[in-house]
Design a protein around this motif. Structure first.
Motif, mmCIF file in Angstrom:
data_model
loop_
_atom_site.group_PDB
_atom_site.id
_atom_site.type_symbol
_atom_site.label_atom_id
_atom_site.label_comp_id
_atom_site.label_asym_id
_atom_site.label_seq_id
_atom_site.Cartn_x
_atom_site.Cartn_y
_atom_site.Cartn_z
ATOM 1 N N ARG A 8 0.830 -1.208 0.000
ATOM 2 C CA ARG A 8 0.000 0.000 0.000
ATOM 3 C C ARG A 8 0.868 1.264 0.000
ATOM 4 N NH1 ARG A 8 -3.059 -3.437 3.416
ATOM 5 N NH2 ARG A 8 -2.147 -2.561 5.320
ATOM 6 N N LEU A 9 1.950 1.240 0.764
ATOM 7 C CA LEU A 9 2.857 2.392 0.780
ATOM 8 C C LEU A 9 3.471 2.618 -0.602
ATOM 9 C CD1 LEU A 9 4.756 1.796 4.163
ATOM 10 C CD2 LEU A 9 2.961 3.489 3.719
ATOM 11 N N ILE A 10 3.872 1.542 -1.254
ATOM 12 C CA ILE A 10 4.486 1.659 -2.582
ATOM 13 C C ILE A 10 3.487 2.189 -3.599
ATOM 14 C CG2 ILE A 10 5.388 0.306 -4.518
ATOM 15 C CD1 ILE A 10 6.870 -1.425 -2.491
ATOM 16 N N ASN B 281 -6.511 5.996 13.661
ATOM 17 C CA ASN B 281 -6.641 4.595 13.310
ATOM 18 C C ASN B 281 -5.912 4.324 11.999
ATOM 19 O OD1 ASN B 281 -8.336 3.986 15.533
ATOM 20 N ND2 ASN B 281 -10.108 4.774 14.418
ATOM 21 N N GLN B 282 -5.220 3.202 11.953
ATOM 22 C CA GLN B 282 -4.534 2.816 10.724
ATOM 23 C C GLN B 282 -5.527 2.146 9.786
ATOM 24 O OE1 GLN B 282 -1.215 0.198 11.324
ATOM 25 N NE2 GLN B 282 -0.682 0.100 9.158
ATOM 26 N N THR B 283 -5.630 2.638 8.561
ATOM 27 C CA THR B 283 -6.507 2.056 7.551
ATOM 28 C C THR B 283 -5.740 1.898 6.251
ATOM 29 O OG1 THR B 283 -7.304 4.191 6.693
ATOM 30 C CG2 THR B 283 -8.492 3.254 8.583
ATOM 31 N N ASN B 284 -6.287 1.118 5.338
ATOM 32 C CA ASN B 284 -5.640 0.911 4.039
ATOM 33 C C ASN B 284 -5.515 2.218 3.264
ATOM 34 O OD1 ASN B 284 -5.620 -1.744 4.767
ATOM 35 N ND2 ASN B 284 -7.120 -2.421 3.251
ATOM 36 N N ARG B 285 -6.538 3.048 3.317
ATOM 37 C CA ARG B 285 -6.512 4.318 2.598
ATOM 38 C C ARG B 285 -5.449 5.252 3.167
ATOM 39 N NH1 ARG B 285 -12.717 6.290 1.138
ATOM 40 N NH2 ARG B 285 -13.192 4.575 -0.306
ATOM 41 N N LYS B 286 -5.350 5.280 4.489
ATOM 42 C CA LYS B 286 -4.346 6.135 5.117
ATOM 43 C C LYS B 286 -2.935 5.630 4.811
ATOM 44 C CE LYS B 286 -7.284 7.725 8.911
ATOM 45 N NZ LYS B 286 -7.579 7.607 10.363
ATOM 46 N N ASP B 287 -2.760 4.304 4.766
ATOM 47 C CA ASP B 287 -1.463 3.744 4.388
ATOM 48 C C ASP B 287 -1.052 4.259 3.011
ATOM 49 O OD1 ASP B 287 -1.509 2.309 6.738
ATOM 50 O OD2 ASP B 287 -2.078 0.415 5.786
ATOM 51 N N THR B 288 -1.987 4.205 2.067
ATOM 52 C CA THR B 288 -1.706 4.643 0.699
ATOM 53 C C THR B 288 -1.472 6.144 0.639
ATOM 54 O OG1 THR B 288 -3.132 2.863 -0.142
ATOM 55 C CG2 THR B 288 -2.550 4.618 -1.683
ATOM 56 N N PHE B 289 -2.284 6.902 1.372
ATOM 57 C CA PHE B 289 -2.152 8.362 1.377
ATOM 58 C C PHE B 289 -0.799 8.801 1.912
ATOM 59 C CE2 PHE B 289 -2.605 12.362 3.794
ATOM 60 C CZ PHE B 289 -2.906 13.225 2.745
ATOM 61 N N PHE B 290 -0.396 8.235 3.055
ATOM 62 C CA PHE B 290 0.883 8.637 3.642
ATOM 63 C C PHE B 290 2.053 8.102 2.833
ATOM 64 C CE2 PHE B 290 -1.804 9.695 7.230
ATOM 65 C CZ PHE B 290 -1.180 10.830 7.735
ATOM 66 N N GLY B 291 1.860 7.001 2.138
ATOM 67 C CA GLY B 291 2.883 6.545 1.200
ATOM 68 C C GLY B 291 3.061 7.547 0.071
ATOM 69 N N GLY B 292 1.951 8.137 -0.374
ATOM 70 C CA GLY B 292 2.017 9.168 -1.412
ATOM 71 C C GLY B 292 2.728 10.416 -0.926
ATOM 72 N N LEU B 293 2.427 10.856 0.304
ATOM 73 C CA LEU B 293 3.119 12.020 0.868
ATOM 74 C C LEU B 293 4.615 11.754 0.980
ATOM 75 C CD1 LEU B 293 0.837 13.281 3.800
ATOM 76 C CD2 LEU B 293 1.207 14.347 1.574
ATOM 77 N N SER B 294 4.959 10.561 1.429
ATOM 78 C CA SER B 294 6.359 10.198 1.562
ATOM 79 C C SER B 294 7.060 10.214 0.210
ATOM 80 C CB SER B 294 6.467 8.811 2.202
ATOM 81 O OG SER B 294 7.812 8.441 2.390
ATOM 82 N N GLY B 295 6.372 9.707 -0.809
ATOM 83 C CA GLY B 295 6.948 9.699 -2.156
ATOM 84 C C GLY B 295 7.203 11.097 -2.685
ATOM 85 N N PHE C 79 2.247 7.409 -7.042
ATOM 86 C CA PHE C 79 1.513 8.619 -7.412
ATOM 87 C C PHE C 79 2.170 9.876 -6.838
ATOM 88 C CE2 PHE C 79 -1.642 5.236 -7.711
ATOM 89 C CZ PHE C 79 -2.223 5.498 -8.956
ATOM 90 N N GLY C 80 2.823 9.728 -5.702
ATOM 91 C CA GLY C 80 3.412 10.887 -5.040
ATOM 92 C C GLY C 80 4.728 11.338 -5.630
ATOM 93 N N MET C 81 5.546 10.415 -6.116
ATOM 94 C CA MET C 81 6.876 10.783 -6.602
ATOM 95 C C MET C 81 6.866 11.744 -7.789
ATOM 96 S SD MET C 81 9.383 7.461 -6.022
ATOM 97 C CE MET C 81 8.242 6.218 -6.641
ATOM 98 N N PRO C 82 6.005 11.559 -8.796
ATOM 99 C CA PRO C 82 5.962 12.548 -9.884
ATOM 100 C C PRO C 82 5.573 13.941 -9.393
ATOM 101 C CG PRO C 82 4.864 10.524 -10.541
ATOM 102 C CD PRO C 82 5.127 10.406 -9.078
#
Length: 238
Positions: A71-73, A117-131, A78-81
């Motif tokens: 999910r982070l990846i 709360n940790q959720t799948n959507r939040k995992d993906t969102f914060f992975g995007g911010l990190s990227g 989406f975040g890296m570009p």
């Protein structure tokens, strides 16, 4: 004097990276900006962070949460570009100022026992911010550190999963940086000279990790965030 400062930065940041799963880019990047221009500092950080992640991942691969990693990846793709666009068109001084305020605000929330709360959507969102932060200023740590500190994730899982994520994101981010910004001898010579000191930090950080309990681990992360946020803030107010 600059050489001594460079060594201290590399050893200290490597030790924190190994003991907490975060730390290298968060600590190293602001100080590397005192010694190098923005592009060189970011590329040196990416190269050394990639070395650290590659070395450590073999010893802690059993701690990786593969579903969380995926999910982070996905988010980071989406975040890296977005981060590259930010790097190319926005004044990085202003960007660092905004980031410092965000880090300080969210750190205060964490100290005040803010939780999410940790959720799948939040995992993906914060992975995007990190990227986006990785390709723009070479600092993927703050979003994940803030997010996972707020969710009370187990420190072993936190370190293993984030290091695996960094191995992916640093590789792609470095390639994007080289393609869009180019590189020079200073980056590679400085990175090569730093590697022995990186390994010294890895050794000391592993010893420290074994001695840190969950409560101490949480306070260390708060300290890292406060230090980074205040440093970026005052550096931009000069």
């Amino acid at each position: 004097m600059e050489i001594i400062l460079f060594i201290v930065i590399i050893v200290g940041a490597s030790t924190l990276q190994t003991s907490t799963g975060f730390g290298f880019s968060i600590i190293a990047t602001p100080f590397l900006l005192l010694l190098f221009n923005v592009t060189d500092a970011i590329q040196i950080n990416l190269i050394l962070s990639l070395v650290i992640s590659g070395v450590l991942i073999w010893n802690i691969h059993s701690d990786i949460d593969m579903d969380l990693l995926k999910r982070l990846i996905i988010g980071s793709v989406f975040g890296m570009p977005v981060g590259i666009v930010i790097f190319m068109v926005i004044d990085l001084v202003k960007l660092k100022f905004v980031i410092s305020l965000i880090i300080l605000l969210l750190t205060v929330l964490l100290i005040l026992s803010f939780r999410m709360n940790q959720t799948n959507r939040k995992d993906t969102f914060f992975g995007g911010l990190s990227g986006s932060l990785t390709t723009s200023i070479g600092m993927p740590g703050p979003p994940l550190l803030l997010y996972f500190s707020g969710t009370n994730i187990q420190k072993e899982k936190l370190r293993g999963t984030t290091l695996a994520f960094y191995l992916f994101i640093y590789s792609i981010s470095l390639l994007l940086q080289l393609y869009f910004s180019g590189t020079n001898k200073t980056v590679w010579i400085s990175s090569g000279l730093a590697i022995p000191f990186v390994f010294a930090g890895l050794y000391w950080g592993q010893l420290l990790f074994k001695r840190i309990d969950q409560r101490t681990f949480r306070f260390v992360t708060y300290g890292i965030l406060l230090f980074t946020g205040l440093f970026l803030l005052f550096d931009n107010l000069k």
